[in-house]
Scaffold this active site. Structure first.
Site, PDB file in Angstrom:
ATOM      1  N   TYR A 188       0.819  -1.212   0.000  1.00 35.05           N
ATOM      2  CA  TYR A 188       0.000   0.000   0.000  1.00 35.05           C
ATOM      3  C   TYR A 188       0.855   1.266   0.000  1.00 35.05           C
ATOM      4  O   TYR A 188       0.396   2.320  -0.430  1.00 35.05           O
ATOM      5  CB  TYR A 188      -0.923   0.036   1.227  1.00 35.05           C
ATOM      6  CG  TYR A 188      -2.248  -0.655   1.020  1.00 35.05           C
ATOM      7  CD1 TYR A 188      -2.298  -2.007   0.696  1.00 35.05           C
ATOM      8  CD2 TYR A 188      -3.446   0.043   1.142  1.00 35.05           C
ATOM      9  CE1 TYR A 188      -3.508  -2.636   0.513  1.00 35.05           C
ATOM     10  CE2 TYR A 188      -4.662  -0.595   0.963  1.00 35.05           C
ATOM     11  CZ  TYR A 188      -4.692  -1.932   0.647  1.00 35.05           C
ATOM     12  OH  TYR A 188      -5.895  -2.556   0.459  1.00 35.05           O
TER      13      TYR A 188
ATOM     14  N   LYS B 240       3.120 -15.305   2.035  1.00 27.54           N
ATOM     15  CA  LYS B 240       3.457 -16.149   0.882  1.00 27.54           C
ATOM     16  C   LYS B 240       4.977 -16.348   0.883  1.00 27.54           C
ATOM     17  O   LYS B 240       5.690 -15.886  -0.010  1.00 27.54           O
ATOM     18  CB  LYS B 240       2.984 -15.474  -0.414  1.00 27.54           C
ATOM     19  CG  LYS B 240       1.497 -15.596  -0.671  1.00 27.54           C
ATOM     20  CD  LYS B 240       1.055 -16.991  -1.099  1.00 27.54           C
ATOM     21  CE  LYS B 240       1.457 -17.303  -2.521  1.00 27.54           C
ATOM     22  NZ  LYS B 240       1.070 -18.698  -2.894  1.00 27.54           N
TER      23      LYS B 240
ATOM     24  N   ASP C  48      -2.863 -18.068   0.512  1.00 29.24           N
ATOM     25  CA  ASP C  48      -3.879 -18.686  -0.350  1.00 29.24           C
ATOM     26  C   ASP C  48      -4.578 -19.832   0.374  1.00 29.24           C
ATOM     27  O   ASP C  48      -5.796 -20.001   0.287  1.00 29.24           O
ATOM     28  CB  ASP C  48      -3.274 -19.144  -1.695  1.00 29.24           C
ATOM     29  CG  ASP C  48      -2.056 -20.039  -1.540  1.00 29.24           C
ATOM     30  OD1 ASP C  48      -1.465 -20.067  -0.436  1.00 29.24           O
ATOM     31  OD2 ASP C  48      -1.678 -20.709  -2.522  1.00 29.24           O
TER      32      ASP C  48
ATOM     33  N   ASP D 138      -6.441  -7.061   3.765  1.00 32.09           N
ATOM     34  CA  ASP D 138      -7.562  -6.415   3.088  1.00 32.09           C
ATOM     35  C   ASP D 138      -8.487  -7.481   2.516  1.00 32.09           C
ATOM     36  O   ASP D 138      -9.708  -7.447   2.697  1.00 32.09           O
ATOM     37  CB  ASP D 138      -7.022  -5.505   1.975  1.00 32.09           C
ATOM     38  CG  ASP D 138      -8.137  -4.778   1.236  1.00 32.09           C
ATOM     39  OD1 ASP D 138      -9.070  -4.301   1.902  1.00 32.09           O
ATOM     40  OD2 ASP D 138      -8.070  -4.710  -0.007  1.00 32.09           O
TER      41      ASP D 138
ATOM     42  N   ASP E 284     -12.251  -9.153   4.189  1.00 30.37           N
ATOM     43  CA  ASP E 284     -13.532  -9.117   3.468  1.00 30.37           C
ATOM     44  C   ASP E 284     -14.142 -10.517   3.422  1.00 30.37           C
ATOM     45  O   ASP E 284     -15.338 -10.698   3.619  1.00 30.37           O
ATOM     46  CB  ASP E 284     -13.334  -8.624   2.016  1.00 30.37           C
ATOM     47  CG  ASP E 284     -13.689  -7.148   1.860  1.00 30.37           C
ATOM     48  OD1 ASP E 284     -13.493  -6.392   2.829  1.00 30.37           O
ATOM     49  OD2 ASP E 284     -14.148  -6.764   0.766  1.00 30.37           O
TER      50      ASP E 284
END
Ligand code: IPM
Ligand code: MG
Length: 369
Positions: free
Chosen positions: A141, A192, A225, A249, A253
Site C-alpha cells: 500500500y 506467501k 492462499d 484487506d 472481506d
C-alpha cells in the site's frame, strides 16, 4: 475525563450511519455520565468537492489531537476516474499513515440470530469469532518505488513495491499475540513465504517474537492462499489471524462475509502506545464501504458503525462496560427479529437505518432501567 472525538462521516452511506452513532453518543452522555467533546469534519469525495483535497491539513490536525476518530466511509463512482492523489480513498490512507495506525483489528463475529444469513452452512459458522489483525501502514500500500511509467516504445510499465522491515513485522505480531492471550491462545500468521521475500522475513520475524516473548501461545504459519481456502472450509479453526496489509484487506472481506453481512462488522485501527500517556492514536470504522447504490435512502445498516463505537469505548476510552452495553443492545434487537435490508430474512421485520437506530436506543433504555 472528557473524550475528544472527531466524527468523519465521509461519503455514500457514511453520513447516515454516522447520524445513528451521534444518537448513541448522546444517549451515552445522558445515561452514563460519559463526557465527550465531538467535532466533525470532511473526508473523501465530499472533502474533494468542498476543498479540492481528500482530507485537509486542518482535519488531519483535529484527527491527530483526538482521543479517537469515528470514521464513516469514503468513495463513490463519480470519483472513480480521478487521478490517484485525488481519489477519496487517499483521505483514509493519509489518516492511517500520518496517525501511524499500524494495527487494524477486524473481528469476524457471527451473531447467533444471524447464523442462517451466512452463505456457509450454519454449523460451520455458528459461534464463529475470529480476530483478523491486519498490518495497516506498510507493505504494498505504501512501499516505494510505485507508479506508472511510459517506456520508449510507447507502452507502459506499472510498479508497486511490497516492503516490510523487522520492526514493522514484530510490532504487529505483538498486537496479535497480546490479543490471542486474552482469547483462545492461537495465532495463525499468513504470508506467501513460498514466493515472496517479504513472506520469508514475515515468517521469521513472527517466529522470533513467538519464541522470545509468547512461548505459552500456539503459533501456526499458513500460506495466504491456503488461509483463504481454510476460511471457507473450516473457519472455526481460526482464533487470531495476523497478516500483511494487502492479504489482510482481502482475507478480512472474506471472513466478514462468513458472518452473514459486511454491514455488521466494526474495526479498530490503532497506533503505538505513547510512552508518557499510555494512549494510542485510534480510528474506528465500519468494514463496509460507502455503498453508493443505497446511499441517501435510509436503508443502510448502522450496526457496524455502532459496534465501531463500542470498540472505541473498549480500546480508547477504557469503558468495557459501555462497550458491552452497546453490543448487548445490538444482539437484543437482532434477537427481536429486526433487520435492515442487507440482513433481511423471511419472517423478520424490515427496518430502515433510523428504525434500527430507534430500536437500539430503546434496547439501551431498557438495559439502563
Ligand atoms: C479497507 C478498504 C480500503 C483498503 C480502501 C477503501 C482504501 O478496502 O479498509 O479494507 O483497501 O484498505
Ligand atoms: Mg478492504
Amino acid at each position: 475525563m472528557t473524550a475528544k472525538l472527531l466524527l468523519l462521516p465521509g461519503d455514500g452511506i457514511g453520513p447516515e450511519v454516522s447520524a445513528q452513532v451521534r444518537r448513541v453518543l448522546d444517549w451515552l452522555a445522558k445515561n452514563r455520565n460519559f463526557a465527550f467533546d465531538l467535532d466533525e469534519d470532511l473526508v473523501g469525495g465530499i472533502s474533494l468537492e468542498k476543498t479540492g483535497l481528500p482530507i485537509t491539513d486542518k482535519a488531519m490536525e483535529k484527527a491527530m489531537a483526538a482521543d479517537a476518530v469515528l470514521f464513516g466511509a469514503v468513495g463513490g463512482p463519480q470519483w472513480d476516474k480521478n487521478a490517484f492523489d485525488k481519489k477519496p480513498e487517499r483521505g483514509l490512507l493519509r489518516l492511517r499513515k500520518d496517525m501511524e495506525l499500524f494495527a487494524n483489528l477486524r473481528p469476524a463475529l457471527c451473531f447467533p440470530a444471524l447464523t442462517d444469513a451466512s452463505s456457509l452452512k450454519p454449523e460451520l459458522v455458528s459461534g464463529l469469532d475470529i480476530m483478523i489483525v491486519r498490518e495497516l501502514t506498510g507493505g504494498v500500500y505504501f512501499g516505494e518505488p510505485r507508479g506508472i511509467e511510459k517506456l520508449a516504445d510507447g507502452s507502459r510499465k506499472a510498479v508497486d513495491t511490497q516492503l516490510y522491515t523487522t520492526e514493522e513485522v514484530r510490532r504487529i505480531a505483538r498486537v496479535a499475540f497480546d490479543l490471542a492471550r486474552k482469547r483462545g491462545g492461537v495465532v495463525h500468521s499468513a504470508e506467501k513465504s513460498n514466493v515472496m521475500h517479504t513472506g520469508v522475513l514475515w515468517r521469521e520475524e513472527v517466529t522470533h517474537v513467538h519464541e522470545t516473548e509468547y512461548e505459552d501461545l500456539k503459533l501456526i504459519h499458513i500460506l495466504a492462499d491456503n488461509a483463504a481456502m481454510q476460511l471457507v472450509r473450516n473457519p472455526k479453526q481460526f482464533d487470531v489471524l495476523v497478516t500483511d496489509n494487502l492479504f489482510g484487506d482481502i482475507l478480512s472481506d472474506e471472513a466478514s462475509m462468513l458472518t452473514g453481512s459486511l454491514g455488521m462488522l466494526p474495526s479498530a485501527s490503532l497506533g503505538a502506545k505513547d510512552a508518557k500517556t499510555g494512549k494510542s492514536k485510534a480510528l474506528y470504522e465500519p468494514i463496509h464501504g460507502s455503498a453508493p447504490d443505497i446511499a441517501g435512502q435510509n436503508k443502510a445498516n448502522p450496526i457496524a458503525a455502532i459496534l465501531s463505537l463500542a470498540m472505541c469505548l473498549r480500546y480508547s476510552l477504557d469503558d468495557e462496560a459501555g462497550a458491552k452495553l452497546l453490543e448487548d443492545a445490538v444482539s437484543s434487537v437482532l434477537n427481536a427479529g429486526l433487520r435492515t435490508g442487507d440482513i433481511m430474512q423471511a419472517g423478520k421485520t424490515a427496518v430502515s437505518t433510523t428504525g434500527m437506530g430507534d430500536a437500539i436506543l430503546k434496547a439501551l433504555d431498557s438495559a439502563a432501567r
